[in-house]
Design a protein around this motif. Structure first.
Motif: not given
Length: 409
Positions: A22, A24-25, A44, A55-56, A98, A100, A161, A163, A346
């Motif tokens: 993943i 991360s954010a 992204h 990808t977040t 995803s 956040q 998703c 987060e 992540q």
């Protein structure tokens, strides 16, 4: 190479990730006017094309009062078409998407939040810097509802998703931490009381997630990074409460942006580079950081998998899926984490350095390593300009900044 979980599929809620990675954010600082940009999309999509499982998009405020920067996203109907354009492009590359969601709390500003900054308690945040008003009960209930509505909005924009950001000293974390929560009502004092705001937010999130089929991860502090903050034993109790909500995973992190920022990402941040990129409209902070930043900001040496020792304490106590983040720069490090019982991993800086890092891991072996050398130039410019690596920056970096960066190396 021995059998590995890394490139096996993983079922996250209703979505199957093609592998266990993943993005991360980590804040990209690529938005504009609280909405997405072509630059944010391009980044992204490049990460998705480079092999990531999911990808977040980083930091989307659940409401206007949660914004600190113009370049942050404010998750609202107005930007759903632009976000859907991004999620569609990510999905075409084979990755999940995803976002956040959170609220900056006492790290907001009147100019961005559109109101007097609010937080768990009344006081002054030197990091912003700004005076802050403690939230009223009606504001607490309304903000929790905003978390739920943010899930619905994310679903309409095509995200698989969300987060929930409950760490790093942002609003939920401000209620959890005794350092920032000095309330004397049912939301302050005992750990049970300090968890109350988090729980009402998660109630709204999980209700919306059940309606929409959205997966839910929660970013949670294992420790705040200083003596008067949350420590590991208390944090494990918080994690157990999060687990009870049936979330799809907990992302284990540490650090408090307004008190111990480098406890989050580790390394020795180039403070003169940071001050160089800060705008002159923030000239007092610019001058202070330039002259005294190296003493003001506690520095940490970087080491691979720097959160693993603490994260294993949580793995031993929790049954729910756990996502490891923190210092993953090689295939060997990632395999070590997955072998220790973590379901997903992540990364951020390795993917800022090279968006195709995951594909290179797949093509390589256990000696494959990221080109990121953790000079933390990307962090030094992150809030002022955008998140770029010094090794592939689109503009020329002045020689006097390279002088500082070389010393860190």
């Amino acid at each position: 190479m021995k059998d590995s979980l890394l490139f096996t599929p993983y079922r996250l809620g209703n979505t199957t990730l093609r592998n266990r990675t993943i993005r991360s954010a980590a804040f990209e600082s690529m938005g504009k006017d609280f909405g997405p940009t072509q630059q944010l999309k391009d980044y992204h999509v490049s990460v998705a094309r480079g092999g990531i499982g999911m990808t977040t998009l980083a930091y989307a405020a659940v409401c206007r009062s949660g914004l600190s920067f113009n370049k942050q996203l404010w998750l609202r109907d107005e930007i759903v078409p632009a976000l859907a354009d991004i999620t569609d492009a990510i999905h075409r590359e084979g990755a999940a998407a995803s976002i956040q969601i959170g609220h900056c709390g006492n790290m907001t500003h009147w100019s961005t939040a559109g109101c007097f900054p609010i937080g768990a308690s009344t006081g002054f945040n030197l990091y912003s810097p700004t005076f802050v008003r403690g939230m009223r009960r009606d504001e607490i209930a309304e903000t929790a509802r905003c978390f739920g509505e943010a899930v619905r909005t994310a679903h309409r924009a095509g995200f698989d998703c969300v987060e929930v950001h409950a760490g790093h000293g942002y609003l939920i974390s401000q209620f959890l931490s005794p350092y920032t929560n000095r309330r004397r009502d049912e939301y302050g004092g005992s750990l049970e009381n300090r968890m109350r705001f988090m729980k009402v937010c998660l109630e709204e999130v999980m209700k919306a997630a059940a309606e929409t089929g959205t997966a839910v991860l929660v970013k949670h502090n294992m420790e705040d990074g200083f003596k008067s903050g949350i420590q590991i034993p208390e944090s494990i109790e918080i994690a157990k409460e999060i687990e009870k909500f049936g979330v799809d995973g907990i992302v284990l992190t540490s650090g408090f942006v307004s008190k111990a920022p480098m406890a989050v990402m580790r390394g020795r941040i180039p403070t003169k580079t940071m001050s160089y990129y800060m705008p002159w409209s923030s000239w007092p902070q610019k001058i202070v950081v330039n002259l005294f930043g190296q003493w003001m900001i506690k520095q940490y040496d970087f080491e691979e998998c720097y959160f693993l020792e603490n994260a294993l304490k949580f793995r031993a106590e929790l049954k729910c899926p756990l996502v490891y983040v923190g210092g993953l720069v090689s295939r060997a490090g990632i395999e070590k984490v997955l072998d220790a019982g973590f379901e997903m991993v992540q990364m951020a800086r390795a993917l800022v350095n090279d968006p195709a890092f995951v594909d290179k891991l797949k093509a390589g072996d256990e000696t494959t390593r990221s080109g990121c050398d953790h000079r933390d130039y990307c962090m030094a410019r992150m809030y002022s300009v955008d998140m770029q690596c010094c090794h592939n920056c689109r503009e020329e970096i002045p020689e006097h900044l390279w002088k500082e960066l070389r010393k860190i190396k």
